[in-house]
Design a protein around this motif. Structure first.
Motif, short mmCIF file in Angstrom:
data_model
loop_
_atom_site.label_atom_id
_atom_site.label_comp_id
_atom_site.label_asym_id
_atom_site.label_seq_id
_atom_site.Cartn_x
_atom_site.Cartn_y
_atom_site.Cartn_z
N LYS A 152 0.81 -1.21 0.00
CA LYS A 152 0.00 0.00 0.00
C LYS A 152 0.85 1.27 0.00
CE LYS A 152 -3.91 -2.19 2.35
NZ LYS A 152 -4.80 -2.16 3.54
N GLY A 153 2.17 1.07 0.10
CA GLY A 153 3.06 2.22 0.05
C GLY A 153 3.47 2.74 1.41
N SER A 154 3.08 2.04 2.49
CA SER A 154 3.47 2.49 3.83
C SER A 154 4.91 2.07 4.11
CB SER A 154 2.55 1.87 4.89
OG SER A 154 1.22 2.32 4.70
N ILE A 155 5.70 3.01 4.59
CA ILE A 155 7.13 2.75 4.82
C ILE A 155 7.31 1.81 6.00
CG2 ILE A 155 9.33 3.80 5.48
CD1 ILE A 155 8.45 6.32 3.99
N SER A 165 19.70 12.29 4.02
CA SER A 165 19.29 12.94 2.78
C SER A 165 18.03 13.78 2.93
CB SER A 165 19.07 11.89 1.68
OG SER A 165 20.26 11.22 1.36
N THR A 166 17.05 13.28 3.73
CA THR A 166 15.75 13.94 3.77
C THR A 166 15.51 14.77 5.01
OG1 THR A 166 14.65 12.10 4.91
CG2 THR A 166 14.83 11.96 2.50
N GLY A 167 16.24 14.48 6.10
CA GLY A 167 16.00 15.19 7.35
C GLY A 167 14.94 14.54 8.22
N TYR A 168 14.23 13.51 7.70
CA TYR A 168 13.23 12.80 8.49
C TYR A 168 13.90 11.70 9.29
CZ TYR A 168 9.46 14.99 5.77
OH TYR A 168 8.59 15.88 5.20
N THR A 169 13.53 11.57 10.57
CA THR A 169 14.06 10.47 11.39
C THR A 169 13.35 9.18 11.01
OG1 THR A 169 12.41 10.77 13.14
CG2 THR A 169 14.44 12.08 13.29
N VAL A 170 13.90 8.06 11.49
CA VAL A 170 13.28 6.76 11.24
C VAL A 170 11.87 6.74 11.80
CG1 VAL A 170 13.42 4.29 11.71
CG2 VAL A 170 15.51 5.58 11.22
N GLU A 171 11.70 7.28 13.00
CA GLU A 171 10.38 7.27 13.65
C GLU A 171 9.38 8.10 12.85
OE1 GLU A 171 13.50 6.08 16.21
OE2 GLU A 171 13.25 7.99 15.15
N GLU A 172 9.83 9.21 12.30
CA GLU A 172 8.93 10.06 11.52
C GLU A 172 8.54 9.41 10.20
OE1 GLU A 172 10.32 14.58 12.78
OE2 GLU A 172 11.52 13.44 11.35
N ALA A 173 9.40 8.57 9.67
CA ALA A 173 9.13 7.95 8.37
C ALA A 173 8.28 6.70 8.47
CB ALA A 173 10.46 7.62 7.68
N MET A 174 8.42 5.95 9.57
CA MET A 174 7.70 4.68 9.70
C MET A 174 6.19 4.87 9.56
SD MET A 174 9.77 2.13 10.09
CE MET A 174 10.73 3.00 8.88
N GLY A 175 5.61 4.05 8.68
CA GLY A 175 4.16 4.08 8.47
C GLY A 175 3.69 5.16 7.52
N LYS A 176 4.58 6.09 7.19
CA LYS A 176 4.21 7.15 6.24
C LYS A 176 4.36 6.66 4.80
CE LYS A 176 3.65 10.50 9.32
NZ LYS A 176 4.12 9.83 10.53
N ASN A 177 3.75 7.40 3.90
CA ASN A 177 3.90 7.13 2.47
C ASN A 177 5.04 7.96 1.92
OD1 ASN A 177 3.27 7.51 -0.56
ND2 ASN A 177 1.81 5.93 0.05
N PRO A 178 5.82 7.45 0.98
CA PRO A 178 6.91 8.25 0.39
C PRO A 178 6.44 9.58 -0.18
CG PRO A 178 7.16 5.95 -0.22
CD PRO A 178 5.83 6.06 0.46
#
Length: 457
Positions: A152-155, A165-178
């Motif tokens: 479904k595209g969830s990280i 590269s992006t400035g997002y932490t692992v916690e901020e990225a988990m479960g988010k869509n790219p």
């Protein structure tokens, strides 16, 4: 009852022998009392050849003492069960890894009389785990960004490079869509084409203009592939992305430079051209084409040998090419008489330089200017000078021409007669040169003003 007991023992025996895992029994001294038929697959030995031998006989020498110490500790332990992994060698000399679950055997008096255990060959599993650790370490340490999503595209995973590269932490990225990286500078239809490609089981490759957490735009080259399970069903998507921002900036700078160069090339009043090492034109600006009488579409058919009009010019051209190959530059400009497309001629002054590609001579670039008018003026001047020189030489009066420093530049025949000196003693002499001194017939010095030279001048 005896019949039932015998039948039950037979069933258990069949189950033990049918097991793919090694089932074994050791006595209190570590001697093998029983192994099932799995010993043939795991160790390469039949049960009969193993029974009566010590278990450490099948352990590599560098691990034998450690295994024996563990066995002795287990025999004295209060624990009834234990599990461990160890290496053993097969009949063919290869070493494998087995995983063992064992249980202490005690007699009715509670005394330890042996071990019973089940061992399984986990060599391939250990190799796979090692490979998985290596791959995991490589993904963690790679300079590329790695992102894994579900269907479904969830990280579900990002590596450390993603955060850098992006400035997002692992916690901020988990479960988010790219899509959290999506910028407004990439057309929606491009994202649709990407999604359709990977959901159909194919790999998508391309450039993405994304946005960091701080709003900064950056370019990535991405390879996004579907991952399938053992049934061939897509379970995840893996994206491996490389930051190409600096490369894109360099490309933009190169493009801008090329455009500026092209503008200068096309608009220059001087003729500018490029030809390969054999003399075939690769490019020429408008001034060059106009001077030579060609059109843009004629460029592939123009070559240096066809433009040259004399053996002298051909020899000069070859000398310049050798000079370029040796030094890369033409030290002095050279003039050539070139043949135009319509058969007429023009004089051109050319200066060339070598263009290298991958360290090897690739082409020759030249810049030149039309000197036909100057050449015609010089020819006319020489013709006019010749006429005047002929006229002066044949005058019945002495004529001399001298420079501002009074040195004689020209002297006609009549002047040499009047002076009574040969021409080579006149040319180059200044008015105060000692050679002009003379005396009268009576031997007295004559004043300089009376010297015929001054009269001639």
């Amino acid at each position: 009852a005896t019949k039932i007991l015998t039948s039950s023992e037979e069933r258990y025996k069949n189950l033990v022998e049918a097991s793919h895992d090694l089932i074994w029994v050791l006595d209190a001294e570590g001697l093998i009392l029983f192994v099932n038929r799995a010993s043939l697959d795991i160790y390469g030995y039949d049960p009969e050849s193993m029974i009566g031998r010590r278990f450490v006989d099948f352990v590599p020498l560098d691990e034998g003492s450690k295994q024996l110490a563990r066995f002795n500790a287990a025999m004295q332990s209060e624990n009834s069960t234990l599990g461990y992994e160890n290496r053993v060698f097969r009949n063919d000399g290869t070493i494998i890894t087995i995983s063992t679950n064992a249980r202490i055997i005690r007699n009715p008096q509670g005394e330890v009389i042996g071990h019973v255990g089940i061992s399984r060959d986990i060599t391939e599993q250990k190799i796979a785990e090692q490979l998985n650790r290596q791959l995991s370490r490589a993904v963690e340490q790679t300079a590329s960004t790695v992102v894994i999503t579900d269907t479904k595209g969830s990280i579900e995973y990002v590596n450390p490079r993603f955060t850098e590269s992006t400035g997002y932490t692992v916690e901020e990225a988990m479960g988010k869509n790219p899509r959290i990286l999506k910028s407004d500078h990439f057309p929606p239809e491009a994202y649709l084409e990407l999604w359709q490609t990977i959901t159909s089981g194919r790999t998508w490759r391309g450039e993405l203009l994304n946005r960091k957490k701080n709003g900064e735009l950056y370019w990535e080259f991405a390879t996004i592939s579907p991952v399938t399970d053992e049934l061939g069903v897509i379970s995840h998507f893996v994206a491996v992305k490389e930051d190409i921002t600096e490369r894109k900036r360099a490309e933009a700078l190169i493009k801008e430079t090329e455009e500026r160069y092209r503008a200068l090339f096309d608009r220059s009043l001087d003729l500018v051209y490029l030809h390969d090492m054999d003399g075939h034109f690769l490019d020429a600006n408008a001034s060059a084409l106009e001077l030579l009488g060609y059109q843009k579409e004629d460029i592939p058919h123009i070559n240096i040998p066809a433009l040259l009009t004399s053996e002298q010019d051909i020899t000069l051209a070859h000398r310049i090419i050798r000079e370029l190959q040796e030094t890369g530059t033409q030290k002095h400009p050279a003039e050539f008489k070139l043949r135009r497309k319509d058969g007429t001629f023009v004089w051109v002054e050319l200066q060339a330089s070598l263009v290298a590609k991958e360290g090897k001579p690739f082409a020759i670039q030249g810049v030149g200017r039309d000197v036909t008018s100057r050449r015609q003026a010089e020819a006319a001047l020489r013709e006019s000078e010749g006429k005047h020189r002929h006229l002066l030489q044949n005058l019945n009066a002495g004529v001399m021409v001298h420079g501002a420093d009074t040195r004689v530049l020209f002297c006609n025949h009549k002047a040499t007669e009047l002076l009574g000196l040969p021409l080579d003693q006149i040319l180059g002499k200044a008015a105060d040169d000692p050679c002009w001194r003379f005396v009268r017939e009576d031997g007295t010095p004559a004043p300089p003003g009376d010297h015929p030279l001054y009269q001639v001048i």
